[in-house]
Write a protein that holds these residues in place. Structure first.
Motif, PDB file in Angstrom:
ATOM      1  N   MET A   1      31.205  -5.338 -16.449  1.00 43.16           N
ATOM      2  CA  MET A   1      31.948  -4.677 -17.400  1.00 43.16           C
ATOM      3  C   MET A   1      32.596  -3.306 -16.837  1.00 43.16           C
ATOM      4  N   ARG A   2      33.751  -2.849 -17.384  1.00 44.34           N
ATOM      5  CA  ARG A   2      34.304  -1.783 -16.690  1.00 44.34           C
ATOM      6  C   ARG A   2      34.140  -0.688 -18.052  1.00 44.34           C
ATOM      7  N   ILE A   3      33.506   0.301 -17.897  1.00 45.61           N
ATOM      8  CA  ILE A   3      33.332   1.373 -18.826  1.00 45.61           C
ATOM      9  C   ILE A   3      33.926   2.928 -18.262  1.00 45.61           C
ATOM     10  N   VAL A   4      34.514   3.661 -19.400  1.00 47.85           N
ATOM     11  CA  VAL A   4      34.880   4.830 -18.706  1.00 47.85           C
ATOM     12  C   VAL A   4      34.108   5.746 -19.554  1.00 47.85           C
ATOM     13  N   LEU A   5      33.656   7.027 -18.673  1.00 47.24           N
ATOM     14  CA  LEU A   5      33.029   7.982 -19.561  1.00 47.24           C
ATOM     15  C   LEU A   5      33.745   9.171 -19.544  1.00 47.24           C
ATOM     16  N   MET A   6      33.800   9.941 -20.576  1.00 52.05           N
ATOM     17  CA  MET A   6      34.487  11.206 -20.783  1.00 52.05           C
ATOM     18  C   MET A   6      33.499  12.244 -21.306  1.00 52.05           C
ATOM     19  N   TYR A   7      33.642  13.479 -20.530  1.00 55.71           N
ATOM     20  CA  TYR A   7      32.944  14.674 -21.219  1.00 55.71           C
ATOM     21  C   TYR A   7      33.586  15.991 -20.870  1.00 55.71           C
ATOM     22  N   ALA A   8      33.818  16.847 -22.081  1.00 49.11           N
ATOM     23  CA  ALA A   8      34.376  18.107 -21.960  1.00 49.11           C
ATOM     24  C   ALA A   8      33.077  19.145 -22.054  1.00 49.11           C
ATOM     25  N   SER A   9      32.785  19.535 -20.640  1.00 49.62           N
ATOM     26  CA  SER A   9      31.469  20.438 -20.710  1.00 49.62           C
ATOM     27  C   SER A   9      31.889  21.782 -21.109  1.00 49.62           C
ATOM     28  N   ALA A  10      33.340  22.319 -20.880  1.00 52.30           N
ATOM     29  CA  ALA A  10      33.668  23.580 -21.433  1.00 52.30           C
ATOM     30  C   ALA A  10      35.353  23.339 -21.719  1.00 52.30           C
ATOM     31  N   PRO A  11      35.642  24.589 -22.487  1.00 56.05           N
ATOM     32  CA  PRO A  11      37.242  24.288 -22.741  1.00 56.05           C
ATOM     33  C   PRO A  11      37.995  23.932 -21.146  1.00 56.05           C
ATOM     34  N   ARG A  12      38.750  23.255 -21.284  1.00 56.24           N
ATOM     35  CA  ARG A  12      39.738  23.195 -20.129  1.00 56.24           C
ATOM     36  C   ARG A  12      38.956  22.616 -19.008  1.00 56.24           C
ATOM     37  N   THR A  13      37.673  22.082 -19.204  1.00 56.11           N
ATOM     38  CA  THR A  13      37.046  21.215 -17.831  1.00 56.11           C
ATOM     39  C   THR A  13      36.395  19.792 -18.552  1.00 56.11           C
ATOM     40  N   VAL A  14      37.152  18.791 -17.903  1.00 60.32           N
ATOM     41  CA  VAL A  14      36.879  17.510 -18.381  1.00 60.32           C
ATOM     42  C   VAL A  14      36.270  16.736 -17.000  1.00 60.32           C
ATOM     43  N   HIS A  15      35.034  16.026 -17.541  1.00 65.44           N
ATOM     44  CA  HIS A  15      34.371  15.088 -16.377  1.00 65.44           C
ATOM     45  C   HIS A  15      34.610  13.812 -16.859  1.00 65.44           C
ATOM     46  N   GLU A  16      35.267  12.905 -16.171  1.00 63.65           N
ATOM     47  CA  GLU A  16      35.571  11.553 -16.135  1.00 63.65           C
ATOM     48  C   GLU A  16      35.033  10.572 -15.158  1.00 63.65           C
ATOM     49  N   ASP A  17      34.383   9.662 -15.182  1.00 64.79           N
ATOM     50  CA  ASP A  17      33.881   8.611 -14.321  1.00 64.79           C
ATOM     51  C   ASP A  17      34.036   7.195 -14.940  1.00 64.79           C
ATOM     52  N   SER A  18      34.423   6.261 -14.186  1.00 65.01           N
ATOM     53  CA  SER A  18      34.488   4.838 -14.504  1.00 65.01           C
ATOM     54  C   SER A  18      33.324   4.256 -13.674  1.00 65.01           C
ATOM     55  N   LEU A  19      32.911   3.122 -14.489  1.00 63.30           N
ATOM     56  CA  LEU A  19      31.668   2.616 -13.963  1.00 63.30           C
ATOM     57  C   LEU A  19      31.657   1.262 -14.179  1.00 63.30           C
ATOM     58  N   ASP A  20      31.256   0.378 -13.546  1.00 56.72           N
ATOM     59  CA  ASP A  20      31.056  -1.040 -13.702  1.00 56.72           C
ATOM     60  C   ASP A  20      29.371  -1.463 -13.972  1.00 56.72           C
ATOM     61  N   VAL A  21      29.053  -1.916 -15.032  1.00 53.04           N
ATOM     62  CA  VAL A  21      27.905  -2.190 -15.720  1.00 53.04           C
ATOM     63  C   VAL A  21      27.703  -3.673 -16.030  1.00 53.04           C
TER      64      VAL A  21
END
Length: 109
Positions: A1-21
Motif C-alpha cells: 500500500m502507498r501512504i503519504v505522511l504530512m506534518y507541518a512542524s512550524a509555520p511554513r515548514t512542511v514535512h512530507e514522506d511517501s511510504l510503501d507499507v
C-alpha cells in the motif's frame, strides 16, 4: 500500500514522506516505520492530533491504499471567533460588499 505522511512542524515548514507499507497497517505502525515517532517526539503528546484525509483518526486506525496521514497542531483560536474579531476591528462599512461604493448608489451595491 502507498501512504503519504504530512506534518507541518512550524509555520511554513512542511514535512512530507511517501511510504510503501503492508496491507492492514495501523496509523501508529506507519508513523513508527517512517521513523517519525523518534524524529518528532511531540507527535505522541496532546499538542498534536492525527488525521486521515483531514478527518480525526486514532493511532489504532487501519489505513487503506492511497490514504494521506496528517499530523496537525491544535488551533489556538476558533476560526469563527477570529473572523468576528477581525470584522469588528475593520468596521462594517469597510469590508465585503461595502468596501467600494459608487457615488450616489445605495449601501451594499
Amino acid at each position: 500500500m502507498r501512504i503519504v505522511l504530512m506534518y507541518a512542524s512550524a509555520p511554513r515548514t512542511v514535512h512530507e514522506d511517501s511510504l510503501d507499507v503492508a496491507a492492514g497497517c495501523t496509523l501508529e505502525q506507519v508513523l513508527a516505520q517512517a521513523g517519525w515517532l523518534t524524529r518528532f517526539p511531540e507527535i505522541g503528546t496532546e499538542l498534536l492530533t492525527t488525521c486521515v484525509w483531514g478527518r480525526k483518526a486514532d493511532l489504532d486506525h487501519i489505513l487503506r491504499e492511497g490514504d494521506r496521514v496528517e499530523v496537525v497542531r491544535l488551533l489556538r483560536v476558533d476560526p469563527k471567533v477570529a473572523r468576528r474579531e477581525r470584522f469588528v476591528g475593520q468596521g462594517a462599512r469597510s469590508t465585503g460588499l461595502f468596501a467600494k461604493r459608487r457615488p450616489g448608489s445605495k449601501a451594499g451595491y
